[in-house]
Motif scaffolding. Structure first.
Motif, mmCIF file in Angstrom:
data_model
loop_
_atom_site.group_PDB
_atom_site.id
_atom_site.type_symbol
_atom_site.label_atom_id
_atom_site.label_comp_id
_atom_site.label_asym_id
_atom_site.label_seq_id
_atom_site.Cartn_x
_atom_site.Cartn_y
_atom_site.Cartn_z
ATOM 1 N N SER A 197 31.508 92.407 -24.697
ATOM 2 C CA SER A 197 30.339 91.597 -24.363
ATOM 3 C C SER A 197 30.552 90.208 -24.944
ATOM 4 O O SER A 197 31.171 90.059 -26.011
ATOM 5 N N TYR A 198 30.022 89.200 -24.240
ATOM 6 C CA TYR A 198 30.212 87.810 -24.655
ATOM 7 C C TYR A 198 28.898 87.047 -24.578
ATOM 8 O O TYR A 198 28.044 87.319 -23.724
ATOM 9 N N ALA A 199 28.762 86.076 -25.446
ATOM 10 C CA ALA A 199 27.667 85.130 -25.307
ATOM 11 C C ALA A 199 27.900 84.305 -24.049
ATOM 12 O O ALA A 199 29.049 84.029 -23.675
ATOM 13 N N ASP A 200 26.821 83.905 -23.403
ATOM 14 C CA ASP A 200 26.947 83.126 -22.173
ATOM 15 C C ASP A 200 27.741 81.838 -22.397
ATOM 16 O O ASP A 200 28.466 81.381 -21.508
ATOM 17 N N SER A 201 27.622 81.269 -23.577
ATOM 18 C CA SER A 201 28.259 79.992 -23.855
ATOM 19 C C SER A 201 29.783 80.072 -23.918
ATOM 20 O O SER A 201 30.459 79.046 -23.811
ATOM 21 N N VAL A 202 30.327 81.271 -24.085
ATOM 22 C CA VAL A 202 31.780 81.413 -24.197
ATOM 23 C C VAL A 202 32.372 82.244 -23.076
ATOM 24 O O VAL A 202 33.602 82.366 -22.979
ATOM 25 N N LYS A 203 31.535 82.811 -22.243
ATOM 26 C CA LYS A 203 32.005 83.681 -21.177
ATOM 27 C C LYS A 203 32.956 82.924 -20.264
ATOM 28 O O LYS A 203 32.684 81.798 -19.836
ATOM 29 N N GLY A 204 34.102 83.547 -19.981
ATOM 30 C CA GLY A 204 35.100 82.917 -19.134
ATOM 31 C C GLY A 204 36.099 82.057 -19.889
ATOM 32 O O GLY A 204 37.122 81.651 -19.334
ATOM 33 N N ARG A 205 35.796 81.763 -21.159
ATOM 34 C CA ARG A 205 36.708 80.936 -21.972
ATOM 35 C C ARG A 205 37.302 81.728 -23.141
ATOM 36 O O ARG A 205 38.444 81.465 -23.528
ATOM 37 N N PHE A 206 36.534 82.635 -23.692
ATOM 38 C CA PHE A 206 36.972 83.424 -24.843
ATOM 39 C C PHE A 206 37.249 84.858 -24.409
ATOM 40 O O PHE A 206 36.572 85.393 -23.521
#
Length: 126
Positions: free
Chosen positions: A58-67
C-alpha cells in the motif's frame, strides 16, 4: 526487533534513492513492514507498507507510481525505491515493524507499529 535504516542522502529533483532497513532480533517474516516520513514542522506520515509475504503493498497517494516498497525475507531487509524525487519528498524517513498474524495483512497507521528504526535523512534539491 531492532531496525537499522540507511540509504538517505542529498539528491536533485528527478533523481532516485533506495532506502534499506535491516531487521534483527525476531523472526522477520512475522512482521508487516512500513515506511513513514516526517518533514520539518509536519507530522509523521505514512509512505508505504508491505505484508509479511510481500504479496500485498500500500502507498500514500503522494508517492504512488514513484516509490516501490519491497522486502527480501532471506536478508531480513525491507527496501524503499524512490524515483522521480521531488523537493516535497524531503524528510526523515523511518522504517517500522508490526507483528501480524496473517501473511497478507497491512498496517497503515503509525500507531499500529511497535518497532521503529532511527531514521535516515532524505533531501531533494530543486
Amino acid at each position: 526487533v531492532q531496525l537499522q535504516a540507511s540509504g538517505g542522502g542529498l539528491v536533485q529533483a528527478g533523481g532516485s534513492l533506495r532506502l534499506s532497513c535491516a531487521a534483527s532480533g525476531r523472526i522477520f517474516t512475522s512482521y508487516v513492514m512500513g515506511w513513514f516520513r516526517q518533514a520539518p514542522g509536519k507530522e509523521r506520515e505514512f509512505v508505504a507498507a508491505i505484508s509479511r509475504s510481500g504479496e500485498s503493498t500500500s502507498y500514500a497517494d503522494s508517492v504512488k507510481g514513484r516509490f516501490t516498497i519491497s522486502r527480501d525475507n532471506a536478508k531480513n531487509t525491507v527496501y524503499l525505491q524512490m524515483n522521480s524525487l521531488e523537493p516535497e519528498d524531503t524528510a526523515v524517513y523511518y522504517c517500522a515493524a508490526s507483528w501480524a498474524a496473517f501473511k497478507n495483512s497491512l498496517r497503515l497507521g503509525d500507531y499500529e507499529y511497535g518497532y521503529w528504526g532511527q531514521g535516515t535523512q532524505v533531501t531533494v534539491s530543486s
